[in-house]
Design a protein around this motif. Structure first.
Motif, short mmCIF file in Angstrom:
data_model
loop_
_atom_site.label_atom_id
_atom_site.label_comp_id
_atom_site.label_asym_id
_atom_site.label_seq_id
_atom_site.Cartn_x
_atom_site.Cartn_y
_atom_site.Cartn_z
N ASN A 1 -5.59 -49.27 25.52
CA ASN A 1 -6.40 -50.48 25.40
C ASN A 1 -7.79 -50.20 24.83
N PHE A 2 -7.92 -49.17 23.97
CA PHE A 2 -9.16 -49.01 23.23
C PHE A 2 -9.20 -50.03 22.09
N GLU A 3 -10.39 -50.27 21.58
CA GLU A 3 -10.56 -51.29 20.54
C GLU A 3 -9.95 -50.82 19.23
N GLU A 4 -9.22 -51.72 18.56
CA GLU A 4 -8.60 -51.42 17.28
C GLU A 4 -9.07 -52.41 16.23
N GLU A 5 -8.91 -52.02 14.96
CA GLU A 5 -9.22 -52.94 13.87
C GLU A 5 -8.28 -54.14 13.95
#
Length: 323
Positions: free
Chosen positions: A159-163
């Motif tokens: 759940n890290f930020e992605e494009e």
């Protein structure tokens, strides 16, 4: 903040993604000891010559693997002896690590926690190692025995930020896995059904042996990284999951589908016992009607409430392990 050590095999680059997710969540106190960091070296020229003789004259292609595992084990033991003390040590993929190694690790922490990503019946050599752990987590409810400190914990999605780019859909159904004879028959049969219904598919199986394609099923002897795998996930409408008969645990595929809001086709009916199950999102082979398969894939995804979805995030998974 308490120091934490994670010990694992870096299969498909998953440890790199765990590091990325920990950084995103501002965990700056986590170190790693990776099985795959150990690059094999022969002890001497006699050992190398013996391997060449065994391989070319005796046809023994497994001898080098025996040497490699012994080399890794010895190197890891020496590293373990030099480790400082940690508040918590987490061991993933427990079957890769020996009792001798774990006995050293046990002396380096107040709390040793294990998390096993397979059914215990498939890896029975894990059972003698359970004595080293304060808590041991499994993903198959049938393996749970809280009196023996064996607890239930599902797999997760990162759940890290992605494009936030909109992927181009290339396939209706995507499946990737390792060639296992017991489920290959099911895969061939279902692939034929997809072809008959003109449902496009991308099926890729890893096999050490060189194999020619069988219908829509292709083989490779090259590992895909987890990131490469996710590229195919994002560009497909639905994911296919086929379970092994030895366990009923939910594979990572279920949680990838949950994260990216992909339809899922599976032969694991135990998914009906989970709170994120929706019949419109998950097709169960052998229970749901094949006549509805095209509509199932094309109909809109039924959104899952955030409070349910977040329970299966990496963040929630990690907090459970270190709590």
């Amino acid at each position: 903040m308490n120091r934490i050590l994670i010990i694992m095999h870096n299969y498909a680059g998953i440890s790199d993604l765990i590091k990325k997710n920990l950084e995103y969540l501002n965990y700056n106190n986590v170190d790693f000891l990776l099985y795959s960091d150990e690059k094999f070296r022969y002890k001497n020229w006699r050992e190398q010559l013996n391997n060449i003789y065994r391989k070319t004259v005796l046809g023994d292609k497994k001898y080098k693997e025996i040497l490699r595992k012994a080399f890794i084990e010895n190197t890891l033991r020496e590293k373990a002896k030099r480790l400082p003390e940690y508040e918590t040590i987490l061991v993933m993929t427990t079957d890769f690590f020996s009792e001798e190694f774990l006995s050293i690790i046990r002396t380096k922490t107040k709390k040793l926690v294990g998390n096993h990503w397979d059914g215990l019946s498939r890896t029975p050599d894990v059972y003698p190692k359970l004595k080293f752990f304060d808590k041991f987590f499994v993903f198959d409810k049938n393996d749970v025995d809280e009196k023996k400190n064996i607890f239930f914990l599902t797999n997760f999605f990162f759940n890290f930020e992605e494009e936030k780019t909109q992927p181009i859909i290339k396939n209706d159904v995507f499946y990737i896995g390792t060639y296992v004879e017991q489920r290959f028959k099911t895969l061939k049969e279902f692939s034929a059904i997809l072809s008959l219904k003109k449902i496009s598919q991308k099926i890729l199986l890893f096999s050490w042996d060189k194999r020619e394609p069988e219908g829509e099923i292709n083989f490779t002897n090259q590992f895909l990284t987890y990131d490469e795998n996710m590229g195919w996930v994002k560009s497909s409408k639905a994911l296919l999951d086929l379970k092994l008969k030895e366990h009923n645990g939910l594979s990572f595929r279920f949680f990838e589908a949950l994260k990216y809001e992909k339809k899922l086709i599976t032969d694991n009916p135990d998914v009906k016992n989970y709170d994120f199950y929706r019949q419109g999102n998950i097709f169960i082979i052998g229970e749901d009607s094949e006549e509805n398969l095209n509509n199932f894939i094309e109909n809109p995804y039924q959104e899952i409430p955030a409070e349910i979805k977040n329970k299966y995030s990496f963040e929630s998974w990690f907090k459970t392990l270190i709590s």
